[in-house]
Design a protein around this motif. Structure first.
Motif, PDB file in Angstrom:
ATOM      1  N   ASP A  22      20.479  11.180  19.294  1.00 29.46           N
ATOM      2  CA  ASP A  22      21.252  11.851  20.318  1.00 29.46           C
ATOM      3  C   ASP A  22      20.485  10.763  21.335  1.00 29.46           C
ATOM      4  OD1 ASP A  22      22.396  14.555  19.535  1.00 29.46           O
ATOM      5  OD2 ASP A  22      22.760  12.652  19.083  1.00 29.46           O
ATOM      6  N   ARG A  23      19.095  10.677  21.457  1.00 24.23           N
ATOM      7  CA  ARG A  23      18.301  10.612  22.937  1.00 24.23           C
ATOM      8  C   ARG A  23      17.533   9.352  23.367  1.00 24.23           C
ATOM      9  NH1 ARG A  23      18.576  15.524  23.202  1.00 24.23           N
ATOM     10  NH2 ARG A  23      18.274  16.083  25.129  1.00 24.23           N
ATOM     11  N   THR A  24      17.933   8.557  22.104  1.00 21.59           N
ATOM     12  CA  THR A  24      17.639   6.639  22.768  1.00 21.59           C
ATOM     13  C   THR A  24      18.465   6.467  23.537  1.00 21.59           C
ATOM     14  OG1 THR A  24      16.291   7.258  19.655  1.00 21.59           O
ATOM     15  CG2 THR A  24      17.046   4.855  21.506  1.00 21.59           C
ATOM     16  N   PRO A  25      17.849   5.182  24.514  1.00 19.56           N
ATOM     17  CA  PRO A  25      18.917   5.134  24.642  1.00 19.56           C
ATOM     18  C   PRO A  25      20.165   3.981  24.079  1.00 19.56           C
ATOM     19  CG  PRO A  25      16.887   4.868  25.617  1.00 19.56           C
ATOM     20  CD  PRO A  25      16.451   5.713  24.217  1.00 19.56           C
ATOM     21  N   SER A  33      30.100   8.768  30.814  1.00 18.89           N
ATOM     22  CA  SER A  33      28.563   8.910  30.213  1.00 18.89           C
ATOM     23  C   SER A  33      28.081  10.116  29.547  1.00 18.89           C
ATOM     24  CB  SER A  33      27.890   9.144  31.510  1.00 18.89           C
ATOM     25  OG  SER A  33      28.389   8.242  33.002  1.00 18.89           O
ATOM     26  N   ARG A  35      28.124  11.350  25.352  1.00 21.15           N
ATOM     27  CA  ARG A  35      27.682  10.768  24.613  1.00 21.15           C
ATOM     28  C   ARG A  35      28.029  12.356  23.444  1.00 21.15           C
ATOM     29  NH1 ARG A  35      22.227   8.122  25.072  1.00 21.15           N
ATOM     30  NH2 ARG A  35      22.035   7.911  23.012  1.00 21.15           N
ATOM     31  N   VAL A  70      14.391  17.713  27.843  1.00 18.76           N
ATOM     32  CA  VAL A  70      14.057  17.627  29.141  1.00 18.76           C
ATOM     33  C   VAL A  70      14.886  18.719  29.446  1.00 18.76           C
ATOM     34  CG1 VAL A  70      14.169  14.856  29.376  1.00 18.76           C
ATOM     35  CG2 VAL A  70      16.347  16.193  28.585  1.00 18.76           C
ATOM     36  N   GLY A  71      14.160  19.076  30.431  1.00 22.51           N
ATOM     37  CA  GLY A  71      14.210  20.029  31.183  1.00 22.51           C
ATOM     38  C   GLY A  71      15.383  21.069  30.923  1.00 22.51           C
ATOM     39  N   TYR A  72      15.378  21.610  30.122  1.00 18.10           N
ATOM     40  CA  TYR A  72      15.931  22.539  29.960  1.00 18.10           C
ATOM     41  C   TYR A  72      14.483  24.585  29.837  1.00 18.10           C
ATOM     42  CZ  TYR A  72      19.844  20.830  28.960  1.00 18.10           C
ATOM     43  OH  TYR A  72      20.676  18.966  29.157  1.00 18.10           O
ATOM     44  N   LYS A 142      32.689  16.697  25.672  1.00 19.70           N
ATOM     45  CA  LYS A 142      31.471  16.775  24.913  1.00 19.70           C
ATOM     46  C   LYS A 142      32.719  17.342  23.982  1.00 19.70           C
ATOM     47  CE  LYS A 142      27.953  17.313  28.255  1.00 19.70           C
ATOM     48  NZ  LYS A 142      26.836  16.055  27.997  1.00 19.70           N
TER      49      LYS A 142
ATOM     50  N   LEU B 122      11.440   6.726  27.352  1.00 22.36           N
ATOM     51  CA  LEU B 122      11.548   6.817  25.920  1.00 22.36           C
ATOM     52  C   LEU B 122      12.407   7.400  25.866  1.00 22.36           C
ATOM     53  CD1 LEU B 122       7.684   9.061  25.575  1.00 22.36           C
ATOM     54  CD2 LEU B 122       8.398   7.280  24.871  1.00 22.36           C
ATOM     55  N   GLU B 123      13.209   8.167  26.176  1.00 22.50           N
ATOM     56  CA  GLU B 123      14.032   9.085  25.801  1.00 22.50           C
ATOM     57  C   GLU B 123      15.295   9.737  26.846  1.00 22.50           C
ATOM     58  OE1 GLU B 123      13.432  12.587  23.315  1.00 22.50           O
ATOM     59  OE2 GLU B 123      13.357  13.294  24.797  1.00 22.50           O
ATOM     60  N   LYS B 124      16.755   9.748  27.074  1.00 25.77           N
ATOM     61  CA  LYS B 124      16.928   9.735  27.986  1.00 25.77           C
ATOM     62  C   LYS B 124      17.736  10.887  27.746  1.00 25.77           C
ATOM     63  CE  LYS B 124      18.172   5.743  29.774  1.00 25.77           C
ATOM     64  NZ  LYS B 124      18.559   4.604  30.775  1.00 25.77           N
ATOM     65  N   ASP B 125      17.869  12.561  28.059  1.00 21.46           N
ATOM     66  CA  ASP B 125      18.789  13.427  27.953  1.00 21.46           C
ATOM     67  C   ASP B 125      19.968  14.014  27.779  1.00 21.46           C
ATOM     68  OD1 ASP B 125      19.087  16.661  29.478  1.00 21.46           O
ATOM     69  OD2 ASP B 125      19.830  15.805  27.294  1.00 21.46           O
ATOM     70  N   ASN B 126      21.361  13.520  26.501  1.00 21.48           N
ATOM     71  CA  ASN B 126      22.583  13.492  26.927  1.00 21.48           C
ATOM     72  C   ASN B 126      22.651  14.702  27.548  1.00 21.48           C
ATOM     73  OD1 ASN B 126      24.495  12.701  25.193  1.00 21.48           O
ATOM     74  ND2 ASN B 126      24.446  13.505  23.457  1.00 21.48           N
ATOM     75  N   LYS B 131      21.876  12.096  34.633  1.00 18.78           N
ATOM     76  CA  LYS B 131      20.900  10.709  33.908  1.00 18.78           C
ATOM     77  C   LYS B 131      19.520  11.126  34.257  1.00 18.78           C
ATOM     78  CE  LYS B 131      25.086   7.552  34.906  1.00 18.78           C
ATOM     79  NZ  LYS B 131      26.026   8.657  35.912  1.00 18.78           N
ATOM     80  N   THR B 134      13.101  11.162  30.125  1.00 24.42           N
ATOM     81  CA  THR B 134      11.730  11.469  29.740  1.00 24.42           C
ATOM     82  C   THR B 134      11.335   9.546  30.057  1.00 24.42           C
ATOM     83  OG1 THR B 134      13.013  12.889  28.391  1.00 24.42           O
ATOM     84  CG2 THR B 134      10.448  11.865  28.113  1.00 24.42           C
ATOM     85  N   VAL B 168       9.417  14.836  32.376  1.00 24.20           N
ATOM     86  CA  VAL B 168      10.781  14.607  32.730  1.00 24.20           C
ATOM     87  C   VAL B 168      10.894  13.908  34.308  1.00 24.20           C
ATOM     88  CG1 VAL B 168      12.889  16.066  32.425  1.00 24.20           C
ATOM     89  CG2 VAL B 168      10.522  16.479  30.836  1.00 24.20           C
ATOM     90  N   LYS B 170      13.380  13.728  37.016  1.00 18.51           N
ATOM     91  CA  LYS B 170      14.954  13.682  37.950  1.00 18.51           C
ATOM     92  C   LYS B 170      15.640  12.830  38.608  1.00 18.51           C
ATOM     93  CE  LYS B 170      15.737  18.831  36.770  1.00 18.51           C
ATOM     94  NZ  LYS B 170      16.975  18.928  36.152  1.00 18.51           N
ATOM     95  N   LYS B 262      21.108   3.998  35.765  1.00 17.93           N
ATOM     96  CA  LYS B 262      21.363   4.192  34.371  1.00 17.93           C
ATOM     97  C   LYS B 262      20.299   2.711  32.969  1.00 17.93           C
ATOM     98  CE  LYS B 262      25.951   4.410  32.320  1.00 17.93           C
ATOM     99  NZ  LYS B 262      27.548   3.455  31.499  1.00 17.93           N
TER     100      LYS B 262
END
Lengths: 167, 277
Positions: A22-25, A33, A35, A70-72, A142, B122-126, B131, B134, B168, B170, B262
């Motif tokens: 899910d998180r792999t670019p 945008s 997914r 990330v970010g939660y 989503k 490393l990863e992108k937060d869905n 956008k 990490t 992380v 932003k 992006k």
């Protein structure tokens, strides 16, 4: 007992793999945008096939994975997925017979509830401007992605639940 | 003696000596090459025919390889192919690293006052609509919260959360990332702040523009350094449009970031700079 361990190990591995995917670019296709995410439907299917205790355990596990990303702030997904996992497990044990149709119905409702709660927590509560724009432009998509992936996840987990079973 | 001189053998001997001497003398004249060429001219077609016949004969009697020999040869070629593929991958990886080091060096040359390290996404937060992503650098590498994130093209965002070996980010598309910016040409100041509608178009906003501004479309916007969060004169973006905010009717400029947010894969984390408070 041995089958149970194998089954839970398979579920855990499945969740971790799809969490990473899910998180792999550039790994999953996206639309505006947004997914597809397979982790949440997987939790619902596990709860459906295994019952409320396993449902809440894997719901908490998935919540930990999502909250650690990330970010939660910690705890939201743990609580939400734990509760949804428990309720779905309870429904599958006491109210419905698990068939494709009933599985789709229950998980579809759970998916919609999940994303609506996520929307309220992360966007409405933070008083972002354009909250309703975020809802129809992002969260509806989503939800649509989540509903589309339900059959795939059902057929992915059903063999695990049936074949790795003592009965 | 008379009998010896009368014998045929002697006559033949004398004739042979005379002929040999004559041929030897001919070698030093222009006639010999001509004779050689003439002989070659006559015999060349015959040589070709005999060569062709001999080649066919050689091929027909050549020993055919066995199936086992072919299999061994195929296995050997496969091993060699795998080795070459691996070398090719190493080559492309090295080439990519070299390109990144070159960017790193160029960025360092252009910004001598900045202290920075490179980081990989490393990863992108869905779930991050703006956008965020990490990176693979954390506190052990000297990364701190609010460290600016840039590429060689321009500003991307800032660190909002940091762990031991990851952080992380932003992006500047997010309303949570604000930066003091100014138009390089006109000097007009504003605050960089995004919103979801702009972020969906890969734009951000330069808010709180003075009413008497002279900003034009196409102007370059850079960080002003005010507030101490970002170094001065970091490229941010290009002015795309001037518009009025839906909520408070204030004038703002839509900014297209210079950095490719992006598709960011490798970035720089600025760990220290002169204006930092």
């Amino acid at each position: 007992m041995q089958y149970k361990i194998f089954r839970y190990f398979a579920y855990s591995l499945e969740m971790i793999i799809f969490f990473v995917l899910d998180r792999t670019p550039i790994m999953m296709l996206d639309f505006w945008s947004n997914r597809a995410s397979l982790l949440v439907p997987i939790v619902f299917m596990i709860a459906l096939f295994e019952g409320e205790e396993v449902g809440v355990s894997f719901g908490v596990f998935a919540g930990i994975l999502l909250d650690s990303s990330v970010g939660y702030s910690w705890g939201f997904f743990v609580i939400l997925l734990g509760i949804l996992g428990y309720i779905i497990g309870l429904i599958s044990r006491d109210i419905i017979n698990v068939t494709f149709l009933t599985a789709m119905l229950v998980c579809a409702v759970a998916t919609v509830v999940f994303f609506i709660f996520s929307f309220f927590y992360y966007n409405f509560a933070q008083r972002y401007q354009n909250a309703w724009y975020i809802f129809w432009r992002h969260y509806l998509i989503k939800i649509a992605f989540g509903l589309l992936t339900l059959p795939i996840v059902y057929y992915l987990n059903r063999p695990l639940a049936i074949n790795l079973n003592e009965q | 003696m008379r009998n010896f001189l009368k014998k045929d053998g002697l006559k033949i001997l004398i004739a042979f000596v005379l002929i040999t001497t004559g041929v030897a003398i001919l070698n030093f004249t222009w006639i010999a090459p001509k004779i050689s060429a003439g002989i070659n001219y006559i015999t060349a077609p015959l040589k070709k025919v005999s060569g062709a016949i001999f080649g066919i004969a050689e091929r027909s009697i050549e020993r055919k390889k066995t199936a086992e020999e072919y299999e061994n040869e195929i296995a050997q070629l496969k091993t060699e192919n795998t080795k070459l593929k691996s070398q090719l991958i190493d080559y492309y990886e090295t080439k990519r690293e070299n390109a990144q080091y070159l960017k790193f060096y160029d960025f360092k040359k252009q910004n001598p006052g900045l202290k920075f390290i490179s980081g990989k996404v490393l990863e992108k937060d869905n779930n991050d609509l703006f956008k965020g992503f990490t990176l693979d650098q954390g506190t052990i590498n000297g990364v701190k919260i609010n460290d600016p994130i840039v590429t060689d093209k321009g500003l991307i965002g800032r660190v909002c959360e940091v762990f031991d070996s990851s952080c992380v980010v932003k992006t500047i598309l997010s309303p949570e990332v604000k930066a003091g910016v100014l138009d390089v040409k006109t000097g007009d100041n504003g605050v960089l702040m995004g919103n979801i509608r702009l972020a969906d178009q890969n734009l951000t906003g330069m808010m709180y523009l003075p009413s008497q501004n002279t900003i034009e479309i196409g102007d370059t916007v850079v960080t002003s350094g005010l507030g101490g969060t970002y170094p001065k004169s970091l490229p941010v973006g290009i002015v795309k449009e001037l518009s009025y905010d839906d909520y408070d009717s204030s004038l703002f400029a839509k900014i297209e970031p210079l950095a490719d947010i992006k598709n960011a894969v490798e970035v720089f984390i600025i760990t220290d700079f002169a204006e930092r408070k």
